[in-house]
Design a protein around this motif. Sequence first.
Motif, PDB file in Angstrom:
ATOM      1  N   LEU A   3      33.244 -18.378  10.331  1.00 48.29           N
ATOM      2  CA  LEU A   3      34.122 -19.523  10.191  1.00 48.29           C
ATOM      3  C   LEU A   3      34.118 -19.893   8.519  1.00 48.29           C
ATOM      4  O   LEU A   3      35.157 -20.347   8.054  1.00 48.29           O
ATOM      5  N   MET A   6      35.709 -17.619   6.329  1.00 51.66           N
ATOM      6  CA  MET A   6      37.163 -17.540   6.473  1.00 51.66           C
ATOM      7  C   MET A   6      37.852 -18.681   6.023  1.00 51.66           C
ATOM      8  O   MET A   6      38.967 -18.393   5.606  1.00 51.66           O
ATOM      9  N   THR A   7      37.236 -19.582   6.036  1.00 53.44           N
ATOM     10  CA  THR A   7      37.801 -20.838   5.362  1.00 53.44           C
ATOM     11  C   THR A   7      37.762 -21.238   3.911  1.00 53.44           C
ATOM     12  O   THR A   7      38.095 -22.255   3.508  1.00 53.44           O
ATOM     13  N   ASN A   8      36.764 -20.755   3.321  1.00 56.44           N
ATOM     14  CA  ASN A   8      36.286 -20.991   1.843  1.00 56.44           C
ATOM     15  C   ASN A   8      37.083 -19.714   0.907  1.00 56.44           C
ATOM     16  O   ASN A   8      36.831 -18.490   0.988  1.00 56.44           O
TER      17      ASN A   8
END
Length: 111
Positions: A3, A6-8
Motif C-alpha cells: 500500500l 502504491m500510494t507514494n
Amino acid sequence: MNLLAMTNPKAKGQRFIATSGENLSFKEVALILKQNLGKKAAKVSTREVPSLIVKVLALFVKAWRMPATFIGQDTACSNGQAKKILGWQPRSAEVSILATAESMIELGIVE
C-alpha cells in the motif's frame, strides 16, 4: 508495504524488498521456533547436517537441492530503499517467523 508503494509517487518504477535485513541460518530459525512455541515446535530439529553431507544428498534427494545451493552464501538483502523512500519499518525476523509459524499451525499446514 504494498500500500505504501502504491500510494507514494516516489515509488513509481521502483522495486522494494520486504525483509527485516537479518540473515538467519536454518538452525537460528529452528531455535526461535523451539524457544517460543514450546510443544508446538516439538518436531522442529536444531541439529546441523555437515555441508558435505548436504551437498552429497542433494545429488540424490530433490528436497536437499535447494538448501544445498545456499551453503556458504551470504543471502542478506537490504531494505534500505523501502525505509528511505516509503518510511517503512519491518517487523523483526523473530516476530515474522513466529507469526508465520502460528498461521501455518492455525491453517493446519503443519501440526
